[in-house]
Write an enzyme that holds these catalytic residues in place. Structure first.
Site, PDB file in Angstrom:
ATOM      1  N   GLY A   1       0.939  -1.492   0.131  1.00 16.85           N
ATOM      2  CA  GLY A   1      -0.240  -0.094   0.397  1.00 16.85           C
ATOM      3  C   GLY A   1       0.995   1.401  -0.061  1.00 16.85           C
ATOM      4  O   GLY A   1       2.333   0.936  -0.054  1.00 16.85           O
ATOM      5  N   LEU A   2       0.444   2.715  -0.004  1.00 17.54           N
ATOM      6  CA  LEU A   2       1.213   3.612  -0.308  1.00 17.54           C
ATOM      7  C   LEU A   2       1.888   3.942   0.955  1.00 17.54           C
ATOM      8  O   LEU A   2       2.842   4.316   1.054  1.00 17.54           O
ATOM      9  CB  LEU A   2       0.008   5.155  -0.357  1.00 17.54           C
ATOM     10  CG  LEU A   2       0.604   6.183  -0.348  1.00 17.54           C
ATOM     11  CD1 LEU A   2       2.139   6.710  -1.449  1.00 17.54           C
ATOM     12  CD2 LEU A   2       0.133   7.355  -0.845  1.00 17.54           C
ATOM     13  N   LEU A   3       0.514   3.944   2.045  1.00 13.06           N
ATOM     14  CA  LEU A   3       1.843   3.647   3.126  1.00 13.06           C
ATOM     15  C   LEU A   3       2.629   2.241   4.160  1.00 13.06           C
ATOM     16  O   LEU A   3       3.364   2.830   4.133  1.00 13.06           O
ATOM     17  CB  LEU A   3       0.357   4.185   4.783  1.00 13.06           C
ATOM     18  CG  LEU A   3       1.277   3.466   6.104  1.00 13.06           C
ATOM     19  CD1 LEU A   3       1.960   5.416   6.348  1.00 13.06           C
ATOM     20  CD2 LEU A   3       0.456   4.309   7.155  1.00 13.06           C
TER      21      LEU A   3
ATOM     22  N   ALA B   1      -5.932  -2.277   4.907  1.00 13.95           N
ATOM     23  CA  ALA B   1      -7.028  -1.949   5.117  1.00 13.95           C
ATOM     24  C   ALA B   1      -8.115  -1.798   3.873  1.00 13.95           C
ATOM     25  O   ALA B   1      -7.149  -1.748   2.906  1.00 13.95           O
ATOM     26  CB  ALA B   1      -6.982   0.051   6.161  1.00 13.95           C
TER      27      ALA B   1
ATOM     28  N   THR C   1      -9.717   0.417   2.434  1.00 12.23           N
ATOM     29  CA  THR C   1      -9.289   1.837   2.110  1.00 12.23           C
ATOM     30  C   THR C   1     -10.250   2.858   1.101  1.00 12.23           C
ATOM     31  O   THR C   1     -10.656   3.591   0.854  1.00 12.23           O
ATOM     32  CB  THR C   1      -8.384   2.487   1.446  1.00 12.23           C
ATOM     33  OG1 THR C   1      -7.542   1.699   0.338  1.00 12.23           O
ATOM     34  CG2 THR C   1      -7.401   1.954   2.993  1.00 12.23           C
TER      35      THR C   1
ATOM     36  N   TYR D   1     -17.290   3.211   5.858  1.00  8.52           N
ATOM     37  CA  TYR D   1     -15.933   3.171   6.387  1.00  8.52           C
ATOM     38  C   TYR D   1     -15.473   3.597   7.796  1.00  8.52           C
ATOM     39  O   TYR D   1     -14.574   3.038   8.580  1.00  8.52           O
ATOM     40  CB  TYR D   1     -14.963   3.852   5.030  1.00  8.52           C
ATOM     41  CG  TYR D   1     -13.636   4.237   4.705  1.00  8.52           C
ATOM     42  CD1 TYR D   1     -12.660   3.022   4.822  1.00  8.52           C
ATOM     43  CD2 TYR D   1     -12.960   5.866   5.986  1.00  8.52           C
ATOM     44  CE1 TYR D   1     -10.648   3.351   5.350  1.00  8.52           C
ATOM     45  CE2 TYR D   1     -11.912   5.212   6.111  1.00  8.52           C
ATOM     46  CZ  TYR D   1     -10.432   4.968   5.381  1.00  8.52           C
ATOM     47  OH  TYR D   1      -9.229   4.606   5.765  1.00  8.52           O
TER      48      TYR D   1
ATOM     49  N   LYS E   1     -13.596   1.144  10.301  1.00  8.35           N
ATOM     50  CA  LYS E   1     -11.809   1.198  11.348  1.00  8.35           C
ATOM     51  C   LYS E   1     -12.835   1.986  12.664  1.00  8.35           C
ATOM     52  O   LYS E   1     -11.191   1.898  13.694  1.00  8.35           O
ATOM     53  CB  LYS E   1     -11.643   2.819   9.965  1.00  8.35           C
ATOM     54  CG  LYS E   1     -11.216   2.493   9.486  1.00  8.35           C
ATOM     55  CD  LYS E   1     -10.347   1.730   8.805  1.00  8.35           C
ATOM     56  CE  LYS E   1      -8.983   2.005   9.391  1.00  8.35           C
ATOM     57  NZ  LYS E   1      -7.234   1.673   8.886  1.00  8.35           N
TER      58      LYS E   1
HETATM   59  N1  NAP Z   1      -5.869   6.690   1.812  1.00  8.16           N
HETATM   60  C1  NAP Z   1      -5.881   7.974   2.725  1.00  8.16           C
HETATM   61  O1  NAP Z   1      -6.550   9.191   2.606  1.00  8.16           O
HETATM   62  C2  NAP Z   1      -6.253   7.163   4.676  1.00  8.16           C
HETATM   63  C3  NAP Z   1      -6.545   8.736   4.803  1.00  8.16           C
HETATM   64  C4  NAP Z   1      -6.657   8.440   6.733  1.00  8.16           C
HETATM   65  C5  NAP Z   1      -5.745   6.647   7.088  1.00  8.16           C
HETATM   66  N2  NAP Z   1      -5.681   6.357   6.184  1.00  8.16           N
HETATM   67  C6  NAP Z   1      -5.604   4.766   6.625  1.00  8.16           C
HETATM   68  O2  NAP Z   1      -4.345   4.753   6.437  1.00  8.16           O
HETATM   69  C7  NAP Z   1      -3.369   3.345   6.318  1.00  8.16           C
HETATM   70  C8  NAP Z   1      -2.988   3.148   4.683  1.00  8.16           C
HETATM   71  O3  NAP Z   1      -3.911   2.994   3.573  1.00  8.16           O
HETATM   72  P1  NAP Z   1      -3.169   3.526   2.254  1.00  8.16           P
HETATM   73  O4  NAP Z   1      -3.388   5.281   1.777  1.00  8.16           O
HETATM   74  O5  NAP Z   1      -1.402   3.279   2.143  1.00  8.16           O
HETATM   75  O6  NAP Z   1      -3.710   2.471   1.261  1.00  8.16           O
HETATM   76  P2  NAP Z   1      -3.393   1.940   0.127  1.00  8.16           P
HETATM   77  O7  NAP Z   1      -2.587   2.581  -0.744  1.00  8.16           O
HETATM   78  O8  NAP Z   1      -4.930   1.559  -0.816  1.00  8.16           O
HETATM   79  O9  NAP Z   1      -3.540   0.484   1.222  1.00  8.16           O
HETATM   80  C9  NAP Z   1      -3.861  -0.040   1.485  1.00  8.16           C
HETATM   81  C10 NAP Z   1      -3.426  -1.667   1.484  1.00  8.16           C
HETATM   82  O10 NAP Z   1      -4.267  -2.585   2.405  1.00  8.16           O
HETATM   83  C11 NAP Z   1      -4.428  -3.790   1.585  1.00  8.16           C
HETATM   84  N3  NAP Z   1      -5.400  -4.701   1.822  1.00  8.16           N
HETATM   85  C12 NAP Z   1      -7.125  -4.662   1.273  1.00  8.16           C
HETATM   86  N4  NAP Z   1      -7.485  -5.685   1.485  1.00  8.16           N
HETATM   87  C13 NAP Z   1      -7.004  -6.065   1.847  1.00  8.16           C
HETATM   88  C14 NAP Z   1      -7.265  -7.292   2.890  1.00  8.16           C
HETATM   89  N5  NAP Z   1      -8.013  -8.389   3.168  1.00  8.16           N
HETATM   90  N6  NAP Z   1      -5.901  -8.177   3.320  1.00  8.16           N
HETATM   91  C15 NAP Z   1      -5.139  -7.558   3.294  1.00  8.16           C
HETATM   92  N7  NAP Z   1      -4.780  -6.089   2.515  1.00  8.16           N
HETATM   93  C16 NAP Z   1      -5.436  -5.922   2.270  1.00  8.16           C
HETATM   94  C17 NAP Z   1      -4.527  -3.543   0.608  1.00  8.16           C
HETATM   95  O11 NAP Z   1      -3.774  -4.207  -0.944  1.00  8.16           O
HETATM   96  P3  NAP Z   1      -3.979  -4.617  -2.164  1.00  8.16           P
HETATM   97  O12 NAP Z   1      -4.129  -2.813  -2.656  1.00  8.16           O
HETATM   98  O13 NAP Z   1      -3.625  -5.952  -2.764  1.00  8.16           O
HETATM   99  O14 NAP Z   1      -5.689  -5.154  -1.817  1.00  8.16           O
HETATM  100  C18 NAP Z   1      -3.232  -2.487  -0.050  1.00  8.16           C
HETATM  101  O15 NAP Z   1      -1.799  -2.731   0.318  1.00  8.16           O
HETATM  102  C19 NAP Z   1      -5.158   2.634   6.169  1.00  8.16           C
HETATM  103  O16 NAP Z   1      -5.463   1.812   7.612  1.00  8.16           O
HETATM  104  C20 NAP Z   1      -5.972   3.558   6.147  1.00  8.16           C
HETATM  105  O17 NAP Z   1      -7.532   2.814   6.439  1.00  8.16           O
HETATM  106  C21 NAP Z   1      -5.966   6.783   4.706  1.00  8.16           C
END
Ligand code: NAP
Length: 296
Positions: free
Chosen positions: A10-12, A70, A72, A135, A139
């Site tokens: 994922g991005l983070l 997550a 997301t 969502y 969370k």
């Molecule tokens: N994006 C935002 O704006 C935002 C804002 C606030 C908080 N957050 C939180 O920050 C954290 C990191 O988010 P991010 O921005 O890095 O999002 P992201 O790039 O969408 O990364 C999420 C990762 O979770 C994986 N994932 C999804 N479903 C899954 C499952 N069933 N089992 C295992 N892995 C799974 C995805 O893999 P696949 O792609 O292969 O499914 C992806 O690698 C999350 O907890 C998110 O809730 C994000």
């Protein structure tokens, strides 16, 4: 320090891997659908089936787990609430129970969408939660199941995450889309009635690992210090990329029909993390500069 990054693609997650390696930590990870290009031990794992997690801990013997995975996609959660509840709500508690049993530290990442957005001053960690979409509800459940199983877990809440994906080197999140539009000369409609404190993923990864090194636990808001609208974020990007600001047009959240509701205001108060680490979080302009100069 051996760290297991759950959701390394994922991005983070990719930034936590990158930052851990830069600190010469021993880094391993899990991925969901596609394997990232990092040369670290990686295993496929789904939060929909946490039975495997005990074996993963036994195999890798980490000191620390950082859960960046997550569901997301905020609108998809609205359509698949049971899956969202499992992935975002219940599975984090299972991970926490395994970590507690094996005496492994846990970081579980959460979101500004636990808030309803009815205020107009930045939310502190102690502010009342009241999510307005599936969502955010799931969370918030995840935060609670984690704390119930492991009261010493660290729970950083992020907001409007953007930055460079460290597996692909691509810019991701809002600026990627906005800069594409600006470069193609297309007008970009941007909200002037939504306020966020954007979190740069690389900065968040550094901050999370700093918090781990400081032995911090509990909830911390991790974002920049600038509470801005997407329109203002677009203005700063246009200036930095020397694109014409005339391509930015003012829009309202009310004009867009989306499946899930969004809070109008979800700016995070980052005083606590600043106090803990003895430094300020960056401004949005500093974060934009960091990406432009490819500092980290
Ligand atoms: N994006 C935002 O704006 C935002 C804002 C606030 C908080 N957050 C939180 O920050 C954290 C990191 O988010 P991010 O921005 O890095 O999002 P992201 O790039 O969408 O990364 C999420 C990762 O979770 C994986 N994932 C999804 N479903 C899954 C499952 N069933 N089992 C295992 N892995 C799974 C995805 O893999 P696949 O792609 O292969 O499914 C992806 O690698 C999350 O907890 C998110 O809730 C994000």
């Amino acid at each position: 320090m051996r760290v297991l990054v759950v959701g390394a693609n994922g991005l983070l997650g990719s930034n936590v891997v990158h930052t851990g390696l830069r600190r010469e930590w021993d880094v391993c990870g899990t991925f969901h659908s596609s394997k990232p290009s990092f040369e670290i031990p990686l295993t496929q794992f789904s939060l929909e089936d946490t039975d495997d997690f005990g074996d993963i801990l036994t195999d890798y013997e980490p000191d620390l787990v950082v859960n960046c995975a997550a569901m997301t996609d905020v609108d998809a959660c609205e359509h698949h609430p049971a899956k969202a509840q499992l992935v975002n709500g219940e599975a984090p508690g299972e991970l926490a129970a395994h970590c507690e049993a094996e005496d492994v530290g846990l970081v579980h990442v959460s979101t500004d969408y636990v808030f309803d957005g009815t205020t107009r001053s930045p939310y502190a960690e102690s502010a009342d939660t009241n999510p307005v979409q599936v969502y955010g509800e799931t969370k918030l459940t995840g935060e609670r199941t984690v704390v119930d199983a492991d009261s010493s877990a660290l729970i950083p809440r992020l907001s409007f995450v953007w930055g460079i994906h460290r597996g692909t080197d691509d810019l991701e999140g809002f600026p990627a889309w906005a800069l594409d539009q600006l470069r193609s000369g297309e007008t970009i409609p941007l909200f002037t009635d939504q306020w966020v404190t954007p979190t740069r993923a690389g900065q968040a990864a550094e901050t999370i690992l700093d918090l781990v090194e400081a032995d911090a636990s509990g909830r911390y808001h991790v974002a920049c210090t600038s509470c801005v609208t997407p329109y203002e974020f677009g203005e700063r990007l246009a200036k930095r990329s020397q694109a014409s600001e005339s391509l930015l047009s003012k829009g309202s959240m009310d004009d867009v029909d989306r499946d899930a509701a969004r809070p109008k205001y979800s700016c995070l108060d980052v005083t606590r993390v600043g106090d803990e680490l003895g430094r300020s979080q960056p401004t949005l302009s500093e974060d934009i500069d960091a990406v432009w100069n490819a500092v980290d």
